[in-house]
Design a protein around this motif. Structure first.
Motif, PDB file in Angstrom:
ATOM      1  N   LEU A  40     -23.281  26.977  98.329  1.00  0.00           N
ATOM      2  CA  LEU A  40     -23.652  26.329  97.080  1.00  0.00           C
ATOM      3  C   LEU A  40     -24.865  25.431  97.255  1.00  0.00           C
ATOM      4  O   LEU A  40     -25.038  24.801  98.296  1.00  0.00           O
ATOM      5  CB  LEU A  40     -22.485  25.469  96.571  1.00  0.00           C
ATOM      6  CG  LEU A  40     -21.112  26.122  96.528  1.00  0.00           C
ATOM      7  CD1 LEU A  40     -20.067  25.126  96.077  1.00  0.00           C
ATOM      8  CD2 LEU A  40     -21.133  27.340  95.619  1.00  0.00           C
ATOM      9  N   GLY A  41     -25.677  25.366  96.210  1.00  0.00           N
ATOM     10  CA  GLY A  41     -26.815  24.457  96.219  1.00  0.00           C
ATOM     11  C   GLY A  41     -27.565  24.567  94.916  1.00  0.00           C
ATOM     12  O   GLY A  41     -27.583  25.624  94.278  1.00  0.00           O
ATOM     13  N   LEU A 190     -20.477  34.098  99.574  1.00  0.00           N
ATOM     14  CA  LEU A 190     -20.682  34.207  98.142  1.00  0.00           C
ATOM     15  C   LEU A 190     -21.469  33.005  97.638  1.00  0.00           C
ATOM     16  O   LEU A 190     -21.040  31.865  97.785  1.00  0.00           O
ATOM     17  CB  LEU A 190     -19.305  34.260  97.465  1.00  0.00           C
ATOM     18  CG  LEU A 190     -19.228  34.462  95.969  1.00  0.00           C
ATOM     19  CD1 LEU A 190     -19.821  35.813  95.578  1.00  0.00           C
ATOM     20  CD2 LEU A 190     -17.771  34.372  95.522  1.00  0.00           C
ATOM     21  N   SER A 191     -22.632  33.275  97.055  1.00  0.00           N
ATOM     22  CA  SER A 191     -23.417  32.219  96.420  1.00  0.00           C
ATOM     23  C   SER A 191     -23.245  32.329  94.917  1.00  0.00           C
ATOM     24  O   SER A 191     -23.346  33.420  94.355  1.00  0.00           O
ATOM     25  CB  SER A 191     -24.891  32.377  96.793  1.00  0.00           C
ATOM     26  OG  SER A 191     -25.700  31.564  95.984  1.00  0.00           O
ATOM     27  N   SER A 192     -22.956  31.222  94.255  1.00  0.00           N
ATOM     28  CA  SER A 192     -22.750  31.267  92.812  1.00  0.00           C
ATOM     29  C   SER A 192     -22.938  29.882  92.219  1.00  0.00           C
ATOM     30  O   SER A 192     -22.715  28.870  92.874  1.00  0.00           O
ATOM     31  CB  SER A 192     -21.341  31.781  92.490  1.00  0.00           C
ATOM     32  OG  SER A 192     -21.095  31.760  91.100  1.00  0.00           O
ATOM     33  N   ILE A 198     -15.873  29.601  92.364  1.00  0.00           N
ATOM     34  CA  ILE A 198     -15.951  29.343  93.801  1.00  0.00           C
ATOM     35  C   ILE A 198     -14.692  28.618  94.268  1.00  0.00           C
ATOM     36  O   ILE A 198     -14.113  28.940  95.308  1.00  0.00           O
ATOM     37  CB  ILE A 198     -17.212  28.521  94.132  1.00  0.00           C
ATOM     38  CG1 ILE A 198     -18.475  29.374  93.929  1.00  0.00           C
ATOM     39  CG2 ILE A 198     -17.156  27.990  95.567  1.00  0.00           C
ATOM     40  CD1 ILE A 198     -18.662  30.485  94.930  1.00  0.00           C
ATOM     41  N   GLN A 199     -14.251  27.636  93.487  1.00  0.00           N
ATOM     42  CA  GLN A 199     -13.058  26.887  93.865  1.00  0.00           C
ATOM     43  C   GLN A 199     -11.824  27.778  93.878  1.00  0.00           C
ATOM     44  O   GLN A 199     -10.942  27.619  94.729  1.00  0.00           O
ATOM     45  CB  GLN A 199     -12.857  25.720  92.898  1.00  0.00           C
ATOM     46  CG  GLN A 199     -11.727  24.780  93.305  1.00  0.00           C
ATOM     47  CD  GLN A 199     -11.716  23.496  92.496  1.00  0.00           C
ATOM     48  OE1 GLN A 199     -12.722  23.113  91.905  1.00  0.00           O
ATOM     49  NE2 GLN A 199     -10.578  22.835  92.464  1.00  0.00           N
ATOM     50  N   ASP A 293     -12.701  18.019  91.236  1.00  0.00           N
ATOM     51  CA  ASP A 293     -12.923  19.451  91.362  1.00  0.00           C
ATOM     52  C   ASP A 293     -14.255  19.696  92.063  1.00  0.00           C
ATOM     53  O   ASP A 293     -15.016  18.771  92.342  1.00  0.00           O
ATOM     54  CB  ASP A 293     -12.863  20.164  90.002  1.00  0.00           C
ATOM     55  CG  ASP A 293     -13.915  19.641  89.024  1.00  0.00           C
ATOM     56  OD1 ASP A 293     -14.877  18.972  89.469  1.00  0.00           O
ATOM     57  OD2 ASP A 293     -13.782  19.906  87.830  1.00  0.00           O
ATOM     58  N   LEU A 294     -14.524  20.969  92.360  1.00  0.00           N
ATOM     59  CA  LEU A 294     -15.716  21.291  93.142  1.00  0.00           C
ATOM     60  C   LEU A 294     -16.990  20.950  92.387  1.00  0.00           C
ATOM     61  O   LEU A 294     -17.983  20.545  92.989  1.00  0.00           O
ATOM     62  CB  LEU A 294     -15.689  22.780  93.513  1.00  0.00           C
ATOM     63  CG  LEU A 294     -16.650  23.230  94.609  1.00  0.00           C
ATOM     64  CD1 LEU A 294     -16.456  22.436  95.886  1.00  0.00           C
ATOM     65  CD2 LEU A 294     -16.478  24.720  94.890  1.00  0.00           C
ATOM     66  N   GLU A 295     -16.964  21.084  91.069  1.00  0.00           N
ATOM     67  CA  GLU A 295     -18.170  20.763  90.300  1.00  0.00           C
ATOM     68  C   GLU A 295     -18.502  19.282  90.398  1.00  0.00           C
ATOM     69  O   GLU A 295     -19.672  18.911  90.560  1.00  0.00           O
ATOM     70  CB  GLU A 295     -17.994  21.172  88.842  1.00  0.00           C
ATOM     71  CG  GLU A 295     -19.232  20.891  88.001  1.00  0.00           C
ATOM     72  CD  GLU A 295     -19.200  21.550  86.646  1.00  0.00           C
ATOM     73  OE1 GLU A 295     -19.941  21.094  85.759  1.00  0.00           O
ATOM     74  OE2 GLU A 295     -18.449  22.524  86.474  1.00  0.00           O
TER      75      GLU A 295
END
Length: 331
Positions: A40-41, A190-192, A198-199, A293-295
């Motif tokens: 992620l980025g 996996l990039s998204s 993703i979580q 959460d991941l966000e």
């Protein structure tokens, strides 16, 4: 578990009239075997540069990289047949059908013809296999790209935004496919920008910002490291909001006023909140912990907002190591 992807101290510098820009500044990354790993980025963080450097499409200025235990780029010819990858948006000949496209790639890569039908089934394109690619939606082209990357049944699959253009049903099917591949022993990177996905799907993540790793590890561990003690406080009367802020700050809490509730952190025992407010004639209608959460972690670490389906770069590469028809690693 053993590492199938290792990056240590990766450096990539670009020089222009505006000066020197470090796209990668000592970046580190490790992906263990059999995992679905989220990479992620934000835009411009060095994510795509990392993938392209790893696959020999960009020459680094320093650092060490390894795929399947072999140093790259020098050992890419030995590991290419065991790595399938899509970096950025796929490109295909529009007048070819999906079946023809995959048959050509399979023939060039020495893949048995039966495998073409297997991957079409895997990605949900078997019923549309004889339609020309130019009639495909963006989501269907993404499925075809994934199918091409799966032709050789790789040990490592690297996918950049595979859910781009998919509807919610297609995203769910892609999630199931990624999990099934991992359960079969394949490792998936996996990039998204769809962080909720993703979580749900990933065992572990690496987050990059400004060319450096800012977080890495199991998803649960990364979330736990950034979990706070915030609680949502909703009151019976909206008029009590302003009065409650001062009371809670006297307890040592950090208070943020939202439209119809308060966000409170820094108070270890939520019961202290209810006691303090009730003692001053203010009554709570809701007191609930706020789960991270991941966000929210992504935003905290990178200071940016993830954008689903953001504009992609013009340079487009499909990297399914299937031989000359793909021009080696790309076309």
């Amino acid at each position: 578990m053993s590492a199938v992807l290792e990056i240590q101290g990766l450096q990539k510098t670009y020089r222009s009239r505006k000066g020197v820009r470090k796209a990668l500044d000592g970046f580190d990354m490790v992906v263990e075997s059999g995992q679905v790993h989220g990479f992620l980025g934000p835009n411009g963080s060095g994510k795509t540069t990392t993938l392209r450097t790893l696959l020999g499409l960009i020459r680094p200025n320093g650092g060490r990289m390894a795929l399947l235990g072999r140093e790259v780029p020098q050992s890419l010819p030995e590991v290419a047949g065991s790595v399938g990858a899509i970096v950025e948006s796929p490109q295909f000949f529009g007048n070819f059908t999906a079946l023809e496209t995959l048959q050509l790639l399979a023939d060039a890569g020495g893949v048995p013809p039966a495998r073409v039908f297997e991957v079409l089934e895997l990605v949900g394109l078997r019923d549309r296999a004889k339609d020309r690619v130019k009639t495909y939606s963006l989501g269907m082209k993404q499925r075809l790209a994934v199918a091409s990357a799966l032709l050789k049944n790789p040990k490592l699959l690297i996918l950049d935004e595979p859910a781009n253009g998919l509807d919610p049903g297609g995203i769910r099917e892609m999630r199931t496919l990624m999990r099934n591949l991992a359960e079969s022993g394949m490792t998936v990177v996996l990039s998204s920008h769809i962080l909720g996905e993703i979580q749900l799907i990933c065992d572990s993540v690496t987050i990059i910002a400004a060319g450096r790793r800012v977080a890495a590890g199991a998803v649960a561990d990364v979330l736990a490291q950034h979990a706070g003690s915030s609680v949502r406080v909703r009151l019976e009367s909206a008029q009590d909001l302003a009065a409650s802020v001062g009371l809670l700050r006297e307890l040592g809490g950090q208070v943020t006023v939202e439209d119809d509730h308060l966000m409170v952190s820094g108070i270890d025992r939520p019961s202290a909140i209810t006691r303090a407010l009730a003692g001053n004639g203010v009554f709570v209608s809701e007191l609930s912990p706020v789960s991270v959460d991941l966000e929210s972690v992504f935003l905290e670490l990178t200071g940016t907002t993830p954008v689903a389906g953001e504009h992609r770069q013009v340079d487009q590469t499909v990297m399914a190591p299937t031989g000359p028809a793909q021009g080696g690693w790309g076309h």
